[in-house]
Scaffold this active site. Structure first.
Site, PDB file in Angstrom:
ATOM      1  N   CYS A  65      17.501 -11.862 -33.922  1.00 54.95           N
ATOM      2  CA  CYS A  65      16.381 -12.712 -33.530  1.00 54.95           C
ATOM      3  C   CYS A  65      15.273 -11.914 -32.858  1.00 54.95           C
ATOM      4  CB  CYS A  65      16.860 -13.829 -32.610  1.00 54.95           C
ATOM      5  SG  CYS A  65      17.664 -13.238 -31.101  1.00 54.95           S
ATOM      6  N   GLU A 109      17.931 -21.207 -28.432  1.00 57.34           N
ATOM      7  CA  GLU A 109      17.342 -19.897 -28.713  1.00 57.34           C
ATOM      8  C   GLU A 109      17.286 -19.791 -30.225  1.00 57.34           C
ATOM      9  OE1 GLU A 109      17.130 -16.495 -30.227  1.00 57.34           O
ATOM     10  OE2 GLU A 109      18.978 -15.972 -29.171  1.00 57.34           O
TER      11      GLU A 109
END
Length: 467
Positions: A269, A235
């Site tokens: 993020c 990720e």
């Protein structure tokens, strides 16, 4: 060891009945936790961790390296041996242990939130209500799954009974981000800078999961590729588009876009850093976004009245300020902020840029800071094309009252998660991961379980009665 000055001075309460951080925090554990025991590093090395709000050293932490990884992997591998206590444990008992861990997080929620705030600069109330809440919910969710991971019976040709089992993939190395404690525990907390490559290339690790920058993620994947065929889930970075149409509830969209960018000082993020606003409401959106950004109270993240804390460290602080300067030089209009704040710590004012174009560095690179970029668009087809014109594809959002337009855009956006008329709507039950350079694999929900299991097919010959 007593807490640094920042913790002792945090006396201002937050909202009525809100939790407050510990005034005196004792740092009790600085060693490496392996096989249910605390260990000093094999090399004898330590590294310092610093309070980003004050610049004061919090403590020294044991720095793990390959030898420490080996110890942790060996302990995990032994748990997989046939006949081991862990292997023979009932699935329901595993669920009870996960729930017990969640209970302990509940018990120590204030302590852990205080540590998180001091160590990472995160607002205490965000650490308490978002991070710890998410970790606890994740543990409880998967505790419920522990005795419900089931295979299937398959009607094959011939006199056979065929069924599948979902079995644990093996030893997993979790390389997790600073500042966001998820519902998983790192294989060796306190690892040094080279630990990611050590874990990824370790021959006795069956899976590596990494959360962090794309650059480091690529190195992790390369290191894993040079060893045995292990699974890798990543990720990574993002430059997430948030599309605001003129027919949206504008005030709500402005508030959602604001929190979608400035949460945790932009160090997320999920940050919606490319905000595309339809031309007819562009000026109004900018005006109200400036007013909203200027309402922030900057300061000690342990103080409940503060809404904007420091960046996590000097390196990130310098990078953000450099990108802000690049935006000004490339022609973006600095509407507010853009400067350091205070005489100590790594604070940056909430920053808003308008007149941003797609080729600017601030529109292409992940800033990971409190820098909002507002970009003008005219048509649906145009904004879809521009939103997808990135190497990344983690999340995206669209705000509109037109459901047909919402479905059209959501279907066309190249992202692992698309929100409609909301932002940062994360749930433990929903899979999370990215397209393109934002990574591969999924965490969370039932989909996340698939990343940690192997499917075994078992076929049994069924004896037939003689006719």
């Amino acid at each position: 060891m007593s807490a640094p000055t920042a913790a002792r001075e945090a006396t201002a309460p937050g909202p009525l009945s809100a939790p407050v951080p510990l005034a005196e925090l004792e740092i009790r554990h600085t060693k490496i936790f392996i096989n249910n025991e605390w260990h000093e590093s094999s090399s004898g090395k330590q590294f310092a961790t610093w309070n980003p709000a004050t610049g004061e050293k919090i403590c020294e932490v044991e720095e793990g390296d390959k030898v420490d990884v080996d110890k942790a992997v060996l302990a995990a591998r032994e748990a997989f041996q046939i006949g081991s206590a862990w292997r023979r444990m009932d699935a329901s008992a595993r669920g009870r242990l996960l729930n017990k861990l969640a209970d302990l997080l509940e018990r120590d929620r204030v302590v852990l939130s205080t540590i998180e705030s001091i160590d990472a600069g995160k607002l205490f109330l965000q650490a308490y209500f978002v991070d710890l809440d998410g970790a606890i919910k994740t543990l409880r969710y998967y505790a419920g799954w522990s005795d419900k991971i089931q295979g299937r019976t398959i009607p094959v040709d011939g006199d056979y009974l065929t069924f599948t089992r979902h079995e644990p993939i093996g030893v997993c190395g979790q390389i997790i981000p600073a500042g966001f404690p998820p519902g998983v525990v790192n294989i060796v907390p306190g690892l040094g800078r080279t630990a990611g490559a050590v874990i990824a290339s370790h021959l006795d690790i069956d899976k590596v999961a990494f959360t962090g920058s794309t650059e480091i993620g690529k190195r992790i994947q390369e290191a894993a590729g040079k060893s045995n065929l292990k699974r890798v889930t990543l990720e990574l970075g993002a430059k997430n588009p948030n599309i605001i149409f003129a027919d949206a509830d504008l005030d709500f969209a402005i508030e959602q876009a604001h929190h979608g960018l400035f949460f945790n000082q932009g160090q997320c993020c999920l940050a919606g850093s490319r905000i595309f606003v339809e031309e007819s409401v562009y000026k109004e959106f900018i005006c109200k976004s400036i007013t909203r950004a200027q309402k922030h109270v900057i300061g000690n993240p342990l103080n409940g009245t503060v809404t904007h804390g420091p960046q996590i460290d000097k390196k990130q602080y310098d990078k953000i300020l450099s990108l802000i300067e690049s935006g000004k030089k490339e022609g973006a209009k600095l509407e507010c902020g853009g400067l350091p704040w205070g005489d100590k710590g790594f604070f940056i004012q909430p920053t808003v840029f308008s007149e941003v174009t797609d080729e600017m560095r601030i529109a292409k690179e992940e800033i990971f800071g409190p820098v909002q970029q507002i970009i003008k668009f005219k048509t649906v087809d145009e904004v879809i094309k521009r939103a997808n014109n990135t190497h990344y594809g983690l999340v995206a959002a669209v705000f509109t009252k037109d459901i047909n337009k919402a479905f059209t855009v959501a279907s066309a956006l190249q992202a692992g998660t698309v929100w409609v008329n909301c932002y940062n709507a994360m749930h433990v039950q929903s899979p999370f991961g990215g397209f393109k350079m934002s990574g591969n694999g999924r965490e969370m929900g039932e989909y996340g379980l698939q990343e940690y299991t192997e499917i075994k097919t078992i076929t049994i010959k069924i004896p037939q009665k003689n006719s």
